[in-house]
Design a protein around this motif. Sequence first.
Motif, PDB file in Angstrom:
ATOM      1  N   SER A  14       0.823  -1.218   0.000  1.00 16.28           N
ATOM      2  CA  SER A  14       0.000   0.000   0.000  1.00 16.28           C
ATOM      3  C   SER A  14       0.854   1.264   0.000  1.00 16.28           C
ATOM      4  N   ARG A  15       2.154   1.117   0.260  1.00 16.23           N
ATOM      5  CA  ARG A  15       3.026   2.291   0.261  1.00 16.23           C
ATOM      6  C   ARG A  15       3.441   2.619  -1.174  1.00 16.23           C
ATOM      7  N   PRO A  16       3.246   3.865  -1.621  1.00 18.02           N
ATOM      8  CA  PRO A  16       3.621   4.230  -2.999  1.00 18.02           C
ATOM      9  C   PRO A  16       5.104   4.033  -3.277  1.00 18.02           C
ATOM     10  N   ASP A  65      -0.109  19.692  -5.873  1.00 13.86           N
ATOM     11  CA  ASP A  65      -1.068  19.005  -4.996  1.00 13.86           C
ATOM     12  C   ASP A  65      -2.231  19.926  -4.635  1.00 13.86           C
ATOM     13  N   TYR A 100      -2.182   6.999 -12.086  1.00 12.20           N
ATOM     14  CA  TYR A 100      -3.125   7.365 -11.027  1.00 12.20           C
ATOM     15  C   TYR A 100      -3.649   6.111 -10.317  1.00 12.20           C
ATOM     16  N   ALA A 103      -0.258   4.177  -8.486  1.00  3.65           N
ATOM     17  CA  ALA A 103       0.430   4.821  -7.368  1.00  3.65           C
ATOM     18  C   ALA A 103      -0.390   4.756  -6.086  1.00  3.65           C
ATOM     19  N   GLY A 104      -1.718   4.795  -6.197  1.00  3.19           N
ATOM     20  CA  GLY A 104      -2.560   4.759  -5.001  1.00  3.19           C
ATOM     21  C   GLY A 104      -2.493   6.030  -4.182  1.00  3.19           C
ATOM     22  N   SER A 105      -2.083   7.134  -4.795  1.00  3.09           N
ATOM     23  CA  SER A 105      -1.983   8.411  -4.093  1.00  3.09           C
ATOM     24  C   SER A 105      -2.184   9.530  -5.106  1.00  3.09           C
ATOM     25  N   PHE A 106      -2.764  10.638  -4.642  1.00  6.83           N
ATOM     26  CA  PHE A 106      -2.947  11.777  -5.548  1.00  6.83           C
ATOM     27  C   PHE A 106      -1.750  12.709  -5.530  1.00  6.83           C
ATOM     28  N   ARG A 107      -0.825  12.495  -4.591  1.00  5.32           N
ATOM     29  CA  ARG A 107       0.322  13.395  -4.457  1.00  5.32           C
ATOM     30  C   ARG A 107       1.271  13.232  -5.643  1.00  5.32           C
ATOM     31  N   TRP A 167       4.493  11.114  -5.969  1.00  7.75           N
ATOM     32  CA  TRP A 167       4.390   9.702  -6.325  1.00  7.75           C
ATOM     33  C   TRP A 167       3.903   9.507  -7.753  1.00  7.75           C
ATOM     34  N   THR A 168       2.912  10.281  -8.177  1.00  8.81           N
ATOM     35  CA  THR A 168       2.338  10.059  -9.512  1.00  8.81           C
ATOM     36  C   THR A 168       3.322  10.424 -10.634  1.00  8.81           C
TER      37      THR A 168
END
Length: 340
Positions: A26-28, A225, A278, A281-285, A288-289
Amino acid sequence: MSTDVRPAVVAAPSAPRPGRVRALWSRPGARILALAVVVAALAVFYLVNDVPGSFLFAAKIRGLTIAAMAVVACAVGVSTVVFHTITQNRILTPSIMGFDAFYGLITTGMVFLFGASGFLQADSVVMWILQTVVMVAFSVALFTWLFAGKRRSIHLMLLVGIVLGTFFRSATEWMQRMLDPLDFQVVTDAMFASLTRPDPALLLFTAALVLAGCAAVVPLVAHLDVLTLGAPAAVGLGVDHRRVVMSLFLVVSVMVAACTALVGPILFFGLIVANLAYSYAGSFRHRWTLPTAVLLGLVCLLGGQIVIEQLLGWSGTLSTVIEFAGGAFFLYLVLRKGAR
């Protein structure tokens, strides 16, 4: 006196629990590390697999191809994710501004004016500089005209970009109809993106511009962000929306123009890698993306080139397959958005 001696209990190494694996995945950062391992494995496989003659000669040619793929993946991935954020739309790409149509107009105009022989004998560095400067000047003039005054509107800018792209394509087709078959074949070949055997000098110049663009985006990652929340929220949180968006548009223009002048127009590649990033990565930041989009682009390009060139033995270009898959993916996104 007690003689009870209990044997020492040696704890066996425990297997990782499913919960821990799930928490790690779960960690990007772990996902990006896994992607980097896949990219390294694909690059090594592409370099060493099925070498017909001298390994050093093949490694030099294939190394240039990998370097060109890295530059394209970085330019297209970063520019598309940034473009999605500042336009608040994930089914558009920077090509919607007419970069590909303008590239086609410039190339066709050069062949129309100077002929196929004059176009092929022109200095490649001069041609690259001319195409990059003209495309960046066009996009900056468009951004300044539509975004610097009271009329500033991203939707109006996109609409003007679509109209200008249609005009450029019409002018290109008009000139192509008056070319002789040899000149038309040269123009047709230049319209397909080619990632193999790039010019080392052009690759170096393009890599320098793409790295400069990435260096300009890094300090603005936190602003990106905030821009994800929308223009009113970004202004309310203290972001100089106009200055940041104009700076990002300029960076996107330079990266896309340099990449297009190097390998040719690529329409839907950014759409594929950005939307996959998107989800993966599991994150909107954007911390990471952005790297996820670059690495996914390399996986697509390296994996596709290995399948087409080394496993299937096809002589077709990878860009043709990418455009076909990207067009189908674009229709899927439009239909899915329409169904919601």
